[in-house]
Scaffold this motif. Structure first.
Motif, PDB file in Angstrom:
ATOM      1  N   GLU A  51     -14.952   0.371  -3.956  1.00  0.00           N
ATOM      2  CA  GLU A  51     -15.264  -0.875  -3.248  1.00  0.00           C
ATOM      3  C   GLU A  51     -14.515  -0.897  -1.921  1.00  0.00           C
ATOM      4  N   LEU A  52     -15.164  -1.437  -0.908  1.00  0.00           N
ATOM      5  CA  LEU A  52     -14.518  -1.616   0.392  1.00  0.00           C
ATOM      6  C   LEU A  52     -14.222  -3.094   0.613  1.00  0.00           C
ATOM      7  N   ALA A  53     -13.136  -3.360   1.313  1.00  0.00           N
ATOM      8  CA  ALA A  53     -12.747  -4.735   1.642  1.00  0.00           C
ATOM      9  C   ALA A  53     -12.473  -4.829   3.134  1.00  0.00           C
ATOM     10  N   PRO A  54     -12.612  -6.003   3.729  1.00  0.00           N
ATOM     11  CA  PRO A  54     -12.213  -6.177   5.131  1.00  0.00           C
ATOM     12  C   PRO A  54     -10.705  -5.968   5.279  1.00  0.00           C
ATOM     13  N   VAL A  55     -10.297  -5.484   6.438  1.00  0.00           N
ATOM     14  CA  VAL A  55      -8.872  -5.204   6.651  1.00  0.00           C
ATOM     15  C   VAL A  55      -8.031  -6.468   6.510  1.00  0.00           C
ATOM     16  N   GLY A  56      -8.579  -7.614   6.896  1.00  0.00           N
ATOM     17  CA  GLY A  56      -7.829  -8.862   6.758  1.00  0.00           C
ATOM     18  C   GLY A  56      -7.543  -9.206   5.309  1.00  0.00           C
ATOM     19  N   ALA A  57      -8.511  -8.923   4.418  1.00  0.00           N
ATOM     20  CA  ALA A  57      -8.294  -9.189   2.995  1.00  0.00           C
ATOM     21  C   ALA A  57      -7.208  -8.273   2.442  1.00  0.00           C
ATOM     22  N   THR A  58      -7.221  -7.013   2.869  1.00  0.00           N
ATOM     23  CA  THR A  58      -6.196  -6.069   2.409  1.00  0.00           C
ATOM     24  C   THR A  58      -4.813  -6.512   2.855  1.00  0.00           C
ATOM     25  N   ALA A  59      -4.682  -6.858   4.121  1.00  0.00           N
ATOM     26  CA  ALA A  59      -3.387  -7.327   4.627  1.00  0.00           C
ATOM     27  C   ALA A  59      -2.939  -8.586   3.896  1.00  0.00           C
ATOM     28  N   GLY A  60      -3.885  -9.466   3.598  1.00  0.00           N
ATOM     29  CA  GLY A  60      -3.543 -10.692   2.890  1.00  0.00           C
ATOM     30  C   GLY A  60      -2.992 -10.426   1.503  1.00  0.00           C
ATOM     31  N   HIS A  61      -3.601  -9.503   0.777  1.00  0.00           N
ATOM     32  CA  HIS A  61      -3.107  -9.164  -0.564  1.00  0.00           C
ATOM     33  C   HIS A  61      -1.699  -8.568  -0.491  1.00  0.00           C
ATOM     34  N   LEU A  62      -1.468  -7.718   0.489  1.00  0.00           N
ATOM     35  CA  LEU A  62      -0.136  -7.132   0.622  1.00  0.00           C
ATOM     36  C   LEU A  62       0.905  -8.211   0.906  1.00  0.00           C
ATOM     37  N   GLU A  63       0.555  -9.158   1.761  1.00  0.00           N
ATOM     38  CA  GLU A  63       1.490 -10.246   2.057  1.00  0.00           C
ATOM     39  C   GLU A  63       1.715 -11.126   0.836  1.00  0.00           C
ATOM     40  N   GLU A  64       0.671 -11.397   0.079  1.00  0.00           N
ATOM     41  CA  GLU A  64       0.819 -12.203  -1.134  1.00  0.00           C
ATOM     42  C   GLU A  64       1.769 -11.545  -2.129  1.00  0.00           C
ATOM     43  N   ALA A  65       1.779 -10.206  -2.144  1.00  0.00           N
ATOM     44  CA  ALA A  65       2.669  -9.483  -3.054  1.00  0.00           C
ATOM     45  C   ALA A  65       4.119  -9.505  -2.583  1.00  0.00           C
ATOM     46  N   GLY A  66       4.361  -9.915  -1.339  1.00  0.00           N
ATOM     47  CA  GLY A  66       5.719  -9.989  -0.817  1.00  0.00           C
ATOM     48  C   GLY A  66       5.991  -9.098   0.366  1.00  0.00           C
ATOM     49  N   PHE A  67       5.039  -8.228   0.722  1.00  0.00           N
ATOM     50  CA  PHE A  67       5.238  -7.333   1.857  1.00  0.00           C
ATOM     51  C   PHE A  67       5.210  -8.095   3.180  1.00  0.00           C
ATOM     52  N   GLY A  90     -14.800   0.657   9.214  1.00  0.00           N
ATOM     53  CA  GLY A  90     -13.641   1.113   9.968  1.00  0.00           C
ATOM     54  C   GLY A  90     -12.616   1.722   9.029  1.00  0.00           C
ATOM     55  N   VAL A  91     -11.514   2.167   9.580  1.00  0.00           N
ATOM     56  CA  VAL A  91     -10.413   2.669   8.764  1.00  0.00           C
ATOM     57  C   VAL A  91      -9.117   2.265   9.463  1.00  0.00           C
ATOM     58  N   ASN A  92      -8.139   1.851   8.672  1.00  0.00           N
ATOM     59  CA  ASN A  92      -6.913   1.293   9.241  1.00  0.00           C
ATOM     60  C   ASN A  92      -5.689   1.805   8.499  1.00  0.00           C
ATOM     61  N   GLN A  93      -4.627   2.007   9.260  1.00  0.00           N
ATOM     62  CA  GLN A  93      -3.318   2.248   8.668  1.00  0.00           C
ATOM     63  C   GLN A  93      -2.512   0.957   8.778  1.00  0.00           C
ATOM     64  N   ILE A  94      -2.127   0.434   7.631  1.00  0.00           N
ATOM     65  CA  ILE A  94      -1.285  -0.764   7.594  1.00  0.00           C
ATOM     66  C   ILE A  94       0.120  -0.344   7.194  1.00  0.00           C
ATOM     67  N   LEU A  95       1.085  -0.632   8.048  1.00  0.00           N
ATOM     68  CA  LEU A  95       2.487  -0.379   7.736  1.00  0.00           C
ATOM     69  C   LEU A  95       3.112  -1.701   7.298  1.00  0.00           C
ATOM     70  N   ALA A  96       3.640  -1.705   6.081  1.00  0.00           N
ATOM     71  CA  ALA A  96       4.246  -2.920   5.525  1.00  0.00           C
ATOM     72  C   ALA A  96       5.646  -2.586   5.012  1.00  0.00           C
ATOM     73  N   VAL A  97       6.495  -3.593   4.994  1.00  0.00           N
ATOM     74  CA  VAL A  97       7.893  -3.406   4.614  1.00  0.00           C
ATOM     75  C   VAL A  97       8.259  -4.379   3.506  1.00  0.00           C
ATOM     76  N   LYS A  98       9.045  -3.903   2.574  1.00  0.00           N
ATOM     77  CA  LYS A  98       9.646  -4.783   1.574  1.00  0.00           C
ATOM     78  C   LYS A  98      10.936  -5.323   2.192  1.00  0.00           C
ATOM     79  N   THR A  99      10.759  -6.290   3.071  1.00  0.00           N
ATOM     80  CA  THR A  99      11.881  -6.800   3.849  1.00  0.00           C
ATOM     81  C   THR A  99      12.875  -7.512   2.933  1.00  0.00           C
ATOM     82  N   PRO A 100      14.143  -7.112   2.957  1.00  0.00           N
ATOM     83  CA  PRO A 100      15.126  -7.724   2.060  1.00  0.00           C
ATOM     84  C   PRO A 100      15.519  -9.122   2.513  1.00  0.00           C
ATOM     85  N   GLU A 101      16.225  -9.814   1.633  1.00  0.00           N
ATOM     86  CA  GLU A 101      16.760 -11.117   2.015  1.00  0.00           C
ATOM     87  C   GLU A 101      17.677 -10.936   3.221  1.00  0.00           C
ATOM     88  N   GLY A 102      17.588 -11.865   4.135  1.00  0.00           N
ATOM     89  CA  GLY A 102      18.317 -11.739   5.389  1.00  0.00           C
ATOM     90  C   GLY A 102      17.421 -11.341   6.533  1.00  0.00           C
TER      91      GLY A 102
END
Length: 450
Positions: free
Chosen positions: A332-348, A407-419
């Motif tokens: 299944e393919l998803a829009p890039v915005g949906a992918t980024a949203g799921h990553l953010e919801e997980a805490g990224f 399209g195809v996208n590279q999303i760089l996400a970080v598990k940003t620590p407290e602080g």
């Protein structure tokens, strides 16, 4: 009496309500259609029966895979001309004329009956052996995902060597003007490593690790310890052989394992390249949660994923019939915005999104050229039907990227620590520059703190 080609063109144009953009040649050697256009060769009546019993994309795909249909001339030009009739269905994924409208049109009904007569008597031919059948269980369970991955990847490493070339990388390359496919794939591997800020002593997890190219590059060039997980036994065997040949068994491990079964975190970095398309929309949040849990605080995720255009009504999205039946079952393919949203919801924290759409078109055209350069051998290495599948799938996908349908996208996400200290450089694109002596191991350059 008109030949089969003249009759098919006239009847098809009645059904479609539009001129046929390609020329037709049929089993009786008759031809009709626009002069000079690419030729759709209908080798036998069986091709018509396939399409009549399963109208639309799947019927055409079955005829193509079985060799009942072929294209003579420029494949890309033919697919471009046919795209509007076959694939481009609008935001609501409906044909220009609904099935009900077609059924109510006396001219269309008459044309349909004439096509049935022309196709001759007989039951519909069985689907080609390469078609996925007998799928059981819920989508994206561990068992069903293993079968889906095996269908696509366990078709012969020699076949993939012919198509992909010596790097054995099966995802979008990163091109320089006048560069070669091999150079572009090496540049892509290095780009990922720099975005992840890899340095000696770190642990890298590569989800869906393919034939081991990324983990080998990361261990060799950046000194990391790396684990690649794949559900393909053929990929794993090939990758392990490469690891042994390079003398990296102390730093690189390749497992036949689902990402949901990885339990030896935390990792400093995770890469997922061309794998998330297999996850499925219902499981995507679970995927994001699992990767988040496997990362150390401050760890980075590089998610490289094909994306579709958003629809006006997202609930109308349907998986492509040809791709689902022959290429990527359950993908299944998803829009890039949906992918980024799921990553953010997980805490990224999403820090960078880079679109590589044009790069994938170039990559696919290079793969098609490799396949066409020795098509007879490719067919022997796997099967004639599968070689035809890959030729159609890759050529059609190249056009889809070029026309901005996907399209195809590279999303760089970080598990940003407290602080809030992300650990990324102030200049987020320093990793796109060529590596130089002044570039430090974590991906920063020119003395930029990171």
């Amino acid at each position: 009496m008109a030949g089969a080609a003249q009759r098919i063109v006239a009847l098809t144009e009645k059904v479609l309500g539009a001129p046929l953009p390609v020329r037709i040649r049929t089993w009786d050697r008759s031809e009709a259609g626009p002069p000079g256009a690419p030729v759709l060769v209908i080798r036998n009546r069986r091709a018509l029966r396939r399409v009549l019993w399963r109208p639309g994309e799947l019927g055409l795909a079955r005829a193509w895979v079985a060799g009942d249909l072929d294209i003579e001339g420029d494949l890309y030009a033919a697919l471009d001309l046919l795209a509007e009739l076959i694939w481009e269905k609008g935001d609501d994924r409906q044909p220009t004329r609904s099935a009900l409208d077609l059924a109510r049109d006396p001219a269309v009904r008459e044309a349909g009956l004439e096509l049935v007569k022309l196709a001759g008597p007989g039951l519909p031919p069985p689907p080609p052996a390469e078609e996925v059948r007998h799928r059981t269980g819920l989508r994206h369970t561990l068992r069903r995902d293993r079968k889906a991955i095996s269908h696509h990847y366990d078709v012969g490493n020699d076949f993939y060597e012919l198509v992909l070339g010596p790097t054995m990388v099966y995802s979008c390359a990163y091109w320089q003007p006048e560069g070669t496919l091999e150079e572009a794939q090496r540049d892509k591997l290095d780009l990922i490593c720099r975005k992840l800020g890899l340095r000696e002593g770190q642990r890298l997890l590569d989800v869906g690790g393919g034939w081991g190219s990324l983990v080998l590059h990361a261990a060799r060039e950046y000194g990391v310890s790396a684990v690649a997980v794949t559900l393909s036994r053929e990929q794993a065997a090939y990758g392990r052989k490469r690891v042994a040949e390079e003398g990296l068994t102390d730093r690189v491990e390749i497992r036949v394992q689902d990402y949901r079964e990885v339990d030896d975190g935390p990792y400093d970095a995770i890469s997922s390249v061309g794998m998330a398309e297999h996850v499925g929309s219902a499981r995507y949040r679970e995927y994001a949660d699992d990767l988040y849990a496997l990362l150390k605080p401050g760890g980075r995720l590089l998610n490289h994923q094909i994306a579709r255009r958003p629809l006006a009504r997202e609930e109308a999205y349907e998986v492509d019939e040809f791709i689902d039946a022959y290429v990527f079952p359950d993908g299944e393919l998803a829009p890039v915005g949906a992918t980024a949203g799921h990553l953010e919801e997980a805490g990224f924290e999403v820090r960078d999104v880079e679109a590589l759409r044009e790069h994938y078109a170039l990559t696919l055209r290079a793969w098609v050229a490799n396949l066409e350069s020795d098509f007879a051998r490719a067919a022997r290495l796997t099967s004639p039907g599968r070689a035809r599948i890959w030729r159609l799938y890759m050529a059609a996908s190249a056009l889809a990227f070029e026309r901005n349908r996907i399209g195809v996208n590279q999303i760089l996400a970080v598990k940003t620590p407290e602080g809030g200290a992300s650990g990324l450089p102030l200049r987020s694109r320093v990793w796109t520059a060529d590596r130089t002596a002044g570039e430090v191991a974590d991906g920063t350059a020119d003395g930029t703190a990171g």
